[in-house]
Design an enzyme around this catalytic site. Structure first.
Site, PDB file in Angstrom:
ATOM      1  N   LEU A 136       0.791  -1.122   0.014  1.00  0.00           N
ATOM      2  CA  LEU A 136       0.184   0.110   0.094  1.00  0.00           C
ATOM      3  C   LEU A 136       0.976   1.278   0.066  1.00  0.00           C
ATOM      4  O   LEU A 136       1.985   1.284   0.812  1.00  0.00           O
ATOM      5  CB  LEU A 136      -0.891   0.025   1.453  1.00  0.00           C
ATOM      6  N   ASP A 137       0.567   2.364  -0.862  1.00  0.00           N
ATOM      7  CA  ASP A 137       1.301   3.434  -0.810  1.00  0.00           C
ATOM      8  C   ASP A 137       1.222   3.940   0.633  1.00  0.00           C
ATOM      9  O   ASP A 137       0.619   3.832   1.408  1.00  0.00           O
ATOM     10  CB  ASP A 137       0.491   4.714  -1.508  1.00  0.00           C
ATOM     11  N   LYS A 138       2.234   4.767   1.007  1.00  0.00           N
ATOM     12  CA  LYS A 138       2.760   5.284   2.393  1.00  0.00           C
ATOM     13  C   LYS A 138       1.570   5.947   2.987  1.00  0.00           C
ATOM     14  O   LYS A 138       1.107   5.758   4.081  1.00  0.00           O
ATOM     15  CB  LYS A 138       3.848   6.349   2.186  1.00  0.00           C
ATOM     16  N   THR A 140      -1.722   5.572   2.055  1.00  0.00           N
ATOM     17  CA  THR A 140      -2.849   4.609   2.211  1.00  0.00           C
ATOM     18  C   THR A 140      -2.989   4.148   3.272  1.00  0.00           C
ATOM     19  O   THR A 140      -1.962   3.338   3.672  1.00  0.00           O
ATOM     20  CB  THR A 140      -2.887   4.055   0.651  1.00  0.00           C
ATOM     21  N   ARG A 237      -5.218   6.182  -8.073  1.00  0.00           N
ATOM     22  CA  ARG A 237      -4.737   7.530  -8.198  1.00  0.00           C
ATOM     23  C   ARG A 237      -4.754   7.862  -9.472  1.00  0.00           C
ATOM     24  O   ARG A 237      -5.428   9.159  -9.795  1.00  0.00           O
ATOM     25  CB  ARG A 237      -3.386   7.626  -7.308  1.00  0.00           C
TER      26      ARG A 237
END
EC number: 5.4.99.-
Length: 298
Positions: A136-138, A140, A237
């Site tokens: 997961l993105d930082k 998110t 995104r």
């Protein structure tokens, strides 16, 4: 001889004792697919309850009719912000907070989910290893999976499309999304600066498919339920930007507002076929209350 009856929910497993026995032998028989150290760690971490009271004594005497409950939801030290939702011999499912990296970068080595969880499992068993399955993105938050064996990691990654039965995100985006539901299909590529971009030309990158449904709208924001058919880097995104409704707080992909002080993306549901048992496991993370802030009073 089986000396218990069991009932399981996402958070707890409850056993009803049918014969007198000490607690540790009872647990070892109940969880014969786990190592002895792993079972003992349930007691050490205070996850075992007898008749609704926490119990850590290995030789605690059980009697017929007692109810032994294992609480799977555990929390690491508060400063990590991570909650362990589920754990067995093969997988570890967490609720990741916004602002925490999945793995290390050149600038940050220790404050990552991987580092914190590696420390957590090695405190149970120094020989235990942890493997990245997906990221997961930082910024998110939400449900995320790690593997506790190479076999589980490889099976999940190699069979990801077949094994993952549901991935649901909640996205807070800029603007009023007029179409109540829809599907975005494109091909994604990455620039030399690691920014993803979208192409409508067939085969021009990795195919990405995103389904969305509008949950709430206001004059300036929309709350969407998003289902991933493919799992490409930054897919949601990029697709929200392409739709003309970038995710709140996502400056990299066109956002102009910081309405909630963080990225408006949350991994709410992850369901998959277990890499060993093939049973469907489903885990949820509550949508952060701040996501509803733009709709208060409407």
């Amino acid at each position: 001889m089986v000396n218990f009856k069991s009932k399981r929910s996402k958070e707890n497993t409850v056993f009803e004792v049918t014969e007198a026995e000490e607690l540790l032998p009872f647990l070892l028989q109940s969880f014969n697919n786990r190592s002895r150290n792993s079972v003992k760690s349930l007691l050490t971490r205070g996850q075992v309850y007898v008749n609704e009271r926490a119990q850590t004594q290995h030789n605690y005497g059980l009697k017929p009719g007692d109810k032994v409950m294992i609480r799977w939801v555990t929390t690491l030290p508060k400063e990590t912000g991570i909650t362990v939702i589920y754990e067995d011999e093969d997988v570890l499912i967490i609720d990741k907070p916004s602002g925490l990296l999945t793995i290390a970068t050149d600038k940050e080595r220790e404050r990552t989910a991987y580092h914190q969880l590696t420390t957590y499992i090695k405190n149970q068993d120094a020989r235990q290893r942890l493997f990245i399955v997906h990221r997961l993105d930082k910024e998110t938050s939400g449900v995320m999976m790690f593997a506790k064996s190479m076999r589980a990691k490889e099976r999940m990654q190699n069979e990801w499309r077949e094994r993952v039965t549901k991935r649901t995100y909640i996205a807070l985006v800029e603007g009023r999304v007029s179409q109540k539901q829809g599907t975005i299909t494109s091909w994604l590529q990455e620039t030399k600066t690691h920014r993803m971009y979208s192409s409508k030309k067939t085969g021009d990158g990795q195919k990405a498919i995103t389904h969305y449904k509008v949950l709430r709208t206001s004059g300036h924001y929309s709350l969407l339920e998003v289902h991933l058919e493919t799992g490409r880097k930054n897919q949601i995104r990029v697709h929200m930007q392409e739709m003309g409704h970038p995710i709140v707080g996502d400056k990299l992909y066109g956002a102009k507002t910081k309405a909630i002080g963080r990225l408006g993306l949350h991994a709410a549901v992850l369901a998959f076929k277990h890499p060993k048992t093939n049973q469907i496991k489903s885990f949820e993370s509550p949508v952060p209350e701040v996501f509803f802030k733009p709709f208060k009073g409407r």
